[in-house]
Design an enzyme around this catalytic site. Sequence first.
Site, mmCIF file in Angstrom:
data_model
loop_
_atom_site.group_PDB
_atom_site.id
_atom_site.type_symbol
_atom_site.label_atom_id
_atom_site.label_comp_id
_atom_site.label_asym_id
_atom_site.label_seq_id
_atom_site.Cartn_x
_atom_site.Cartn_y
_atom_site.Cartn_z
ATOM 1 N N HIS A 1 1.937 4.759 -2.865
ATOM 2 C CA HIS A 1 2.126 6.199 -2.645
ATOM 3 C C HIS A 1 3.554 6.613 -2.980
ATOM 4 O O HIS A 1 3.790 7.628 -3.647
ATOM 5 C CB HIS A 1 1.851 6.551 -1.179
ATOM 6 C CG HIS A 1 0.441 6.315 -0.735
ATOM 7 N ND1 HIS A 1 -0.646 6.785 -1.422
ATOM 8 C CD2 HIS A 1 -0.055 5.666 0.348
ATOM 9 C CE1 HIS A 1 -1.755 6.438 -0.785
ATOM 10 N NE2 HIS A 1 -1.415 5.754 0.292
ATOM 11 N N HIS B 1 0.834 -1.202 0.000
ATOM 12 C CA HIS B 1 0.000 0.000 0.000
ATOM 13 C C HIS B 1 0.875 1.261 0.000
ATOM 14 O O HIS B 1 0.691 2.159 -0.833
ATOM 15 C CB HIS B 1 -0.902 -0.013 1.232
ATOM 16 C CG HIS B 1 -1.802 1.160 1.333
ATOM 17 N ND1 HIS B 1 -3.101 1.153 0.884
ATOM 18 C CD2 HIS B 1 -1.602 2.412 1.822
ATOM 19 C CE1 HIS B 1 -3.649 2.326 1.091
ATOM 20 N NE2 HIS B 1 -2.767 3.115 1.671
ATOM 21 N N GLU B 2 1.813 1.300 0.920
ATOM 22 C CA GLU B 2 2.664 2.490 1.023
ATOM 23 C C GLU B 2 3.599 2.628 -0.178
ATOM 24 O O GLU B 2 3.937 3.745 -0.582
ATOM 25 C CB GLU B 2 3.475 2.450 2.320
ATOM 26 C CG GLU B 2 2.642 2.397 3.588
ATOM 27 C CD GLU B 2 1.596 3.492 3.666
ATOM 28 O OE1 GLU B 2 1.800 4.574 3.072
ATOM 29 O OE2 GLU B 2 0.552 3.267 4.300
#
Length: 461
Positions: free
Chosen positions: A25, A21-22
């Site tokens: 980003h 997920h990170e």
Amino acid sequence: MSYLISFAAFIFILGSAVVLHEFGHFIVAKLLGIRVETFSVGFGPRLFGRKFGHTDYRISAIPLGGYVKLGGDESNAPLEGTSASDIPPGEMFNLRPRYQRIMVALAGPVMNILTAPAIPFAAAMMYGVPATPTPVVSYVTPGGAADQAGFKLGDRIVSFSGTEHPSWDHIQGDALLSPGKPLPVVIDRGGQQLSLTIRPTARVENGETAGFLDFIPDYGGIPAVISDVAKGSPAEEAGIQGGDRVLTVAGEQVRSAAQVTEYIRNHDGQAINFSIERNGITTEITTSTRRLNGSKIGISIGDKLPLQKADVGSAMTYAYDTNLQILRLTGKALGQVFTGERSVRNTLSGPIGIYQAAQKSVETLGWDGVFGMLGFLSLNLGIFNLLPIPVLDGGAIFLLLIEGLLALIGLSISAVVRDRIQQVGFVMVLLLMVFVITNDLVKKFGGGPEPEKPAVTAPAK
């Protein structure tokens, strides 16, 4: 040792979902030339890490998610800290065009959502697509839900709970979410269609309740093989070993692993006779009347499903169907919350619930279970983070879209209002974390009936 393996599986599943997920980003911000100050797995105080360039890659103390701190982004300063004062304007997130900020916020959930189908797709390409049983009754548990509903051997299910020509996965999933509820079924028996009603038996396992149909579908007589035997268990004491194929249980020919599990569950406190094949030699083994944790004798057993070679098209179809089933069941569980059929407490799970699901997955299916659980968690994580809740990615995207609409008429959201919105979001997420952890503890140490598996998980930012 099994607890160590389960804990390692839990760390791998949760950590991988957060890192993926990170990373979404992170990589989009890097591609756009935005300063990334921190890449953290976990929240709170920094435990350890290493700094490369301008980015501090760290492990933090609270393992309930993670974050990427972008230069100039003060929206989550209470969680992530303030930005450095010497960041060039060209690298500041808050000075970038609105569409770029939306792209960065969207990248995390998109990475999770893409991971979910990538796992079954890769497995299908490497190993093949597992065969699934046909919805034909091959065994009925005496006195169980199917027996009471009037099911007979050879019945083919042509409609289940309103769905025409359902797959076995569809049937089983609907039953799991409907313990004790009447479900309409249409079966084909010798060319004649009959309408029946079945109430899945509600059973509590590991503090959670699920619905069971009490019949076995036609697996085509595939091998039922014991994958693991618990140390000090009745099964180990009787001489059962991992790798043993179960031929019969109590004299009945075994056609699936589910049949063995069902028989053990329904004969609690009784000695059970198995016919085992090991290295081509058949042996008769009888377990004692002793049980572990209810009706268990200490074995993990699964079906050696035949794998069909897959090309790109069939692998994509398999991945799509797998994730569609997850979304369907998750949506149905959440829908039951809004209609009052299921409580919020019974639908949300936190880290303890994820650990229990990971433990069950690794004990039953090994690495297949670990990656399957990772896909399930990753999909839920991605969708949950798209909800328009401040502090989550969906909240950031929602605010950026509102700003865009206001800009059309010459208005904007003030810094004070933005800060208040973020504070409300922070409190909401904090309360949610407290709720799911408390909920997990209640379910584990004294709660009532709960759903079969977590439909939604606690968020990673």
